[in-house]
Design a protein around this motif. Sequence first.
Motif, mmCIF file in Angstrom:
data_model
loop_
_atom_site.group_PDB
_atom_site.id
_atom_site.type_symbol
_atom_site.label_atom_id
_atom_site.label_comp_id
_atom_site.label_asym_id
_atom_site.label_seq_id
_atom_site.Cartn_x
_atom_site.Cartn_y
_atom_site.Cartn_z
ATOM 1 N N VAL A 159 -8.723 19.236 14.093
ATOM 2 C CA VAL A 159 -7.951 20.220 15.126
ATOM 3 C C VAL A 159 -6.419 19.605 15.184
ATOM 4 C CG1 VAL A 159 -7.807 21.144 17.169
ATOM 5 C CG2 VAL A 159 -9.734 21.666 15.906
ATOM 6 N N ALA A 160 -6.984 18.301 15.989
ATOM 7 C CA ALA A 160 -5.469 17.485 16.091
ATOM 8 C C ALA A 160 -4.591 17.372 14.751
ATOM 9 C CB ALA A 160 -5.990 15.981 16.564
ATOM 10 N N GLY A 161 -5.233 16.882 13.584
ATOM 11 C CA GLY A 161 -4.282 16.915 12.583
ATOM 12 C C GLY A 161 -3.718 18.359 12.307
ATOM 13 N N LEU A 162 -4.254 19.685 12.279
ATOM 14 C CA LEU A 162 -3.800 20.816 12.209
ATOM 15 C C LEU A 162 -2.635 21.064 13.248
ATOM 16 C CD1 LEU A 162 -6.894 22.867 11.338
ATOM 17 C CD2 LEU A 162 -4.937 22.227 9.748
ATOM 18 N N ILE A 163 -2.996 20.629 14.459
ATOM 19 C CA ILE A 163 -1.739 20.796 15.387
ATOM 20 C C ILE A 163 -0.735 19.805 15.126
ATOM 21 C CG2 ILE A 163 -1.156 20.364 17.775
ATOM 22 C CD1 ILE A 163 -4.208 21.283 18.580
ATOM 23 N N GLY A 164 -0.787 18.688 14.701
ATOM 24 C CA GLY A 164 0.127 17.751 14.221
ATOM 25 C C GLY A 164 1.165 18.621 13.135
ATOM 26 N N LEU A 165 0.282 19.166 12.063
ATOM 27 C CA LEU A 165 1.066 19.788 11.065
ATOM 28 C C LEU A 165 1.914 20.856 11.725
ATOM 29 C CD1 LEU A 165 1.844 20.489 8.021
ATOM 30 C CD2 LEU A 165 -0.569 21.769 8.055
ATOM 31 N N ALA A 166 1.260 21.527 12.485
ATOM 32 C CA ALA A 166 2.154 22.780 13.354
ATOM 33 C C ALA A 166 3.399 22.229 13.866
ATOM 34 C CB ALA A 166 1.170 23.432 14.060
ATOM 35 N N LEU A 167 3.179 21.275 14.519
ATOM 36 C CA LEU A 167 4.195 20.546 15.149
ATOM 37 C C LEU A 167 5.547 20.063 14.263
ATOM 38 C CD1 LEU A 167 2.910 18.266 17.874
ATOM 39 C CD2 LEU A 167 4.252 20.354 18.283
#
Length: 341
Positions: free
Chosen positions: A322-330
């Motif tokens: 989830v953190a990685g996906l949020i990083g990608l979104a950022l």
Amino acid sequence: MADSGEPREWVAPRTDMVTALLGVWFGIGLMIDAWAHSNLAELETFFTPWHAVFYSGFAAVSGWIIWQVLRGTRTGRQGLAAVPMGYLAGLVAVPAFAAFGFADMMWHTFLGIETDIDILFSPSHLGLIATMSLIITTPLRSAWRAPDVGERPSLGRLLPALLGLAFATTLVSLFVSYGNAMQYGAAHVVDAFSSTDGGGASDLAASIVITNVVLLAPVLLLVRRWQLPFGSVTVLFTVGVLMPGAQTAFENLPILLSFVAAGVASDLLIRWLRPSAERRAAYWAFAGLSALVTWSLFIVVASAAGGGLPAVPELWTGAPAVAGLIGLALGVLFLPEARRT
């Protein structure tokens, strides 16, 4: 006060370094104060030794910023022309911080000393933290368009900007302490992700999301502006653990060290992927992978120091994802389109 019209100038790199180091004094004073509020039973007065360190740091860095303007006036410049590039916002923030400091003293005198989550919502504290951020990020604004920095700065030349941004990030982490995963101990992490009852898992999951954004957003800002030299993210993350470390009296040292290791890993990713504003795919990949690696290390270190893997596999495997996906979104938000050279 009338502007004499000359183009504003940049200060020398050593001047920015002094500004940054005085900002470190200012920031460490706040960390000592945060330690006192988190670890001492009763604080009944505004006049404390840690407040003395904090406000003396403010006096030092503010005096230095004002001196840079006075040096400009001694050469015949007036108004904005006397203010070095990058120093205007910090200069304006100096009297504003002093006003909020006086308001804070009055608040404590008449309404008492906050000792719980209310300390993070006090209007005077919010004013102090906002103006403090402007003051200590002065070296970052100074370096942003400085002609001697270039697109590939050395770590030494970029260090004042990194220190200013890193300490500003700690201010944000302090004021979201109610959702700061860096304050968790290893055993607490394992226990929280070993059950879906009681709210512990939800609290930790939310804290990971908040802390992920707080840590990664400044890095993505810098990666979009410069091709960062190796060690830049390590500096940011090492300074970043000092505030939660002060609040927990460094009793969760393994967790804190996992973020330092994550800084090194992110620097290696930058060297490998070479993300930049011109290389959008590499930038997006770095944003997602940096977050994924950071929180994977968090889980691994917590498990090693906390007595084993958490009991709910969906939580400890899914949280880094989830953190990685949020990083990608950022990454997508920070760089929706590649910059054309």
